[in-house]
Design a protein around this motif. Structure first.
Motif, PDB file in Angstrom:
ATOM      1  N   CYS A 272      15.628  14.957  12.228  1.00 44.47           N
ATOM      2  CA  CYS A 272      14.539  14.321  11.185  1.00 44.47           C
ATOM      3  C   CYS A 272      14.659  15.500  10.353  1.00 44.47           C
ATOM      4  O   CYS A 272      15.142  16.344  11.016  1.00 44.47           O
ATOM      5  CB  CYS A 272      13.666  13.786  11.914  1.00 44.47           C
ATOM      6  SG  CYS A 272      12.394  14.524  12.583  1.00 44.47           S
ATOM      7  N   SER A 273      14.228  15.327   9.000  1.00 41.83           N
ATOM      8  CA  SER A 273      13.585  15.998   8.201  1.00 41.83           C
ATOM      9  C   SER A 273      12.593  14.902   6.899  1.00 41.83           C
ATOM     10  O   SER A 273      12.363  14.080   7.841  1.00 41.83           O
ATOM     11  CB  SER A 273      14.728  16.168   7.513  1.00 41.83           C
ATOM     12  OG  SER A 273      14.981  15.103   6.567  1.00 41.83           O
ATOM     13  N   GLY A 274      11.765  16.406   6.731  1.00 42.22           N
ATOM     14  CA  GLY A 274      10.889  15.475   6.208  1.00 42.22           C
ATOM     15  C   GLY A 274       9.355  16.920   5.875  1.00 42.22           C
ATOM     16  O   GLY A 274      10.668  18.302   5.574  1.00 42.22           O
ATOM     17  N   ASP A 275       8.113  16.387   4.819  1.00 48.37           N
ATOM     18  CA  ASP A 275       7.812  17.749   5.016  1.00 48.37           C
ATOM     19  C   ASP A 275       6.386  17.722   5.533  1.00 48.37           C
ATOM     20  O   ASP A 275       6.063  17.288   6.394  1.00 48.37           O
ATOM     21  CB  ASP A 275       7.036  17.555   3.604  1.00 48.37           C
ATOM     22  CG  ASP A 275       7.839  17.711   2.166  1.00 48.37           C
ATOM     23  OD1 ASP A 275       8.792  18.537   2.581  1.00 48.37           O
ATOM     24  OD2 ASP A 275       7.817  17.210   1.619  1.00 48.37           O
ATOM     25  N   THR A 276       6.175  19.186   6.220  1.00 49.17           N
ATOM     26  CA  THR A 276       4.905  19.269   7.368  1.00 49.17           C
ATOM     27  C   THR A 276       3.813  20.538   6.679  1.00 49.17           C
ATOM     28  O   THR A 276       4.793  20.646   6.110  1.00 49.17           O
ATOM     29  CB  THR A 276       5.719  19.923   8.226  1.00 49.17           C
ATOM     30  OG1 THR A 276       4.639  20.238   9.488  1.00 49.17           O
ATOM     31  CG2 THR A 276       6.051  21.480   7.986  1.00 49.17           C
TER      32      THR A 276
END
Length: 340
Positions: A272-276
């Motif tokens: 997955c990918s995204g903002d943390t």
């Protein structure tokens, strides 16, 4: 109350490293065993002696952008611009100094081929800007930008590649994942030959990692978001290790934050990918990471809090006191720790 001041330690200025070790793997290595509470003092290339076949070493393959540049107002005023986070093809979140010269609506010129318009201001004072240019942004940036070294480094870096890991791949960071700076390609090859798997994740390092904690009550501190990505290969390598009881060893706090963001309660990952904006501090329970390779971090920083979550606050401060007594070099170009 969880207090910022509980993570303070005294550091003599002369222990803040100004230049990287030469060669990379010649830096010192402090090894701390959580089970026994014992420390050992080695050289970084000795790290092979603490790794074993089946371990998964997780590295962050982000690449530092030459993200620092200077822009000029129509009246000739000078503004420092630091790229933090890309929002789309031409729009970025940036840090500006002085802010009064970069009010919303301001138009600034960086070079003949690059200018910007200030679109908005964030709640924490950063600016949202739109760059104007013809051609490929990264190519232009390579001509007008410089490496964004931390403010505590006062000496000029002669070789810009020394603020990149040897395995960097994907442009996007405003700062280096500095634990990885100690690895040479030869050392990585030797580690792989031992039967240690090397898995790559991505986290673009921004202000979130380095922004000072302003609140005394840690529960009130808000981290900036940073972009991460875990692909299928990394997820499979980590998941197989978790199923078989093998160690997952993170290289750097950025790798830790990526793994712990994505991991489920049992430590398994999904691609997955995204903002943390994960903020790890005691009494956090680690789901995925078993051991950590990292540098020595600033007093009262979110990074020393992360280390404290792994080994305990008193143990962390004791290790740091010992490192100070033994003259270890601190921060980005400093020496390394291995927490087992």
């Amino acid at each position: 109350m969880l207090k910022k001041s509980d993570y303070y330690y005294d550091l003599p200025q002369e222990l803040i490293a100004q230049t990287p070790a030469e060669p990379r793997d010649a830096s010192r290595l402090l090894v701390y065993d959580r089970k026994t509470g014992k420390t050992e003092h080695r050289i970084f290339r000795d790290i092979k002696e603490y790794l074993r076949p089946g371990d998964v070493l997780v590295i962050n393959n982000t690449k530092v952008l030459p993200a620092r540049m200077f822009a000029y107002t129509k009246n000739g005023g000078k503004v420092e611009v630091l790229l933090l986070k890309r929002r789309d093809l031409a729009e970025w979140e940036v840090l500006v100094k002085p802010g009064k010269k970069a009010r919303v609506g301001a138009e600034l010129t960086i070079s003949e081929e690059l200018s910007l318009t200030v679109l908005d201001r964030t709640e924490t004072g950063e600016r949202i800007v739109r760059f104007h240019y013809d051609g490929v942004f990264e190519d232009i940036l390579s001509r007008v930008g410089t490496m964004p070294l931390p403010p505590y480094i006062h000496e000029k870096l002669e070789d810009q590649t020394r603020y990149q890991t040897v395995y960097c791949k994907t442009d996007g960071s405003a700062a280096a994942p500095t634990a990885g700076l100690h690895f040479t390609q030869q050392l990585l090859d030797e580690i792989r030959a031992m039967g240690v798997q090397v898995a790559e994740v991505l986290l673009h390092v921004g202000l979130g990692t380095f922004r000072p904690v302003q609140e005394e009550d840690l529960t009130h501190h808000v981290m900036h978001t940073e972009y991460y990505r875990v692909d299928e290969n990394a997820a499979e390598a980590v998941n197989a290790a978790k199923r078989e009881g093998r160690r997952v060893i993170a290289v750097g706090t950025t790798s830790v934050r990526t793994l712990e963001t994505v991991a489920d309660e049992h430590g398994f990952l999904r691609p997955c990918s995204g903002d943390t904006s994960i903020f790890i501090y005691p009494p956090y329970r680690f789901k995925c990471v078993d051991a950590l390779i990292t540098n020595f971090h600033l007093p009262e920083s979110t990074l020393i809090m992360l280390v404290s979550a792994l080994i305990g606050r008193e143990q962390c401060l004791s290790v740091y006191r010992e490192a100070v007594e033994r003259g270890y070099r601190f921060f980005s170009f400093g020496d390394a720790c291995l927490f087992l």
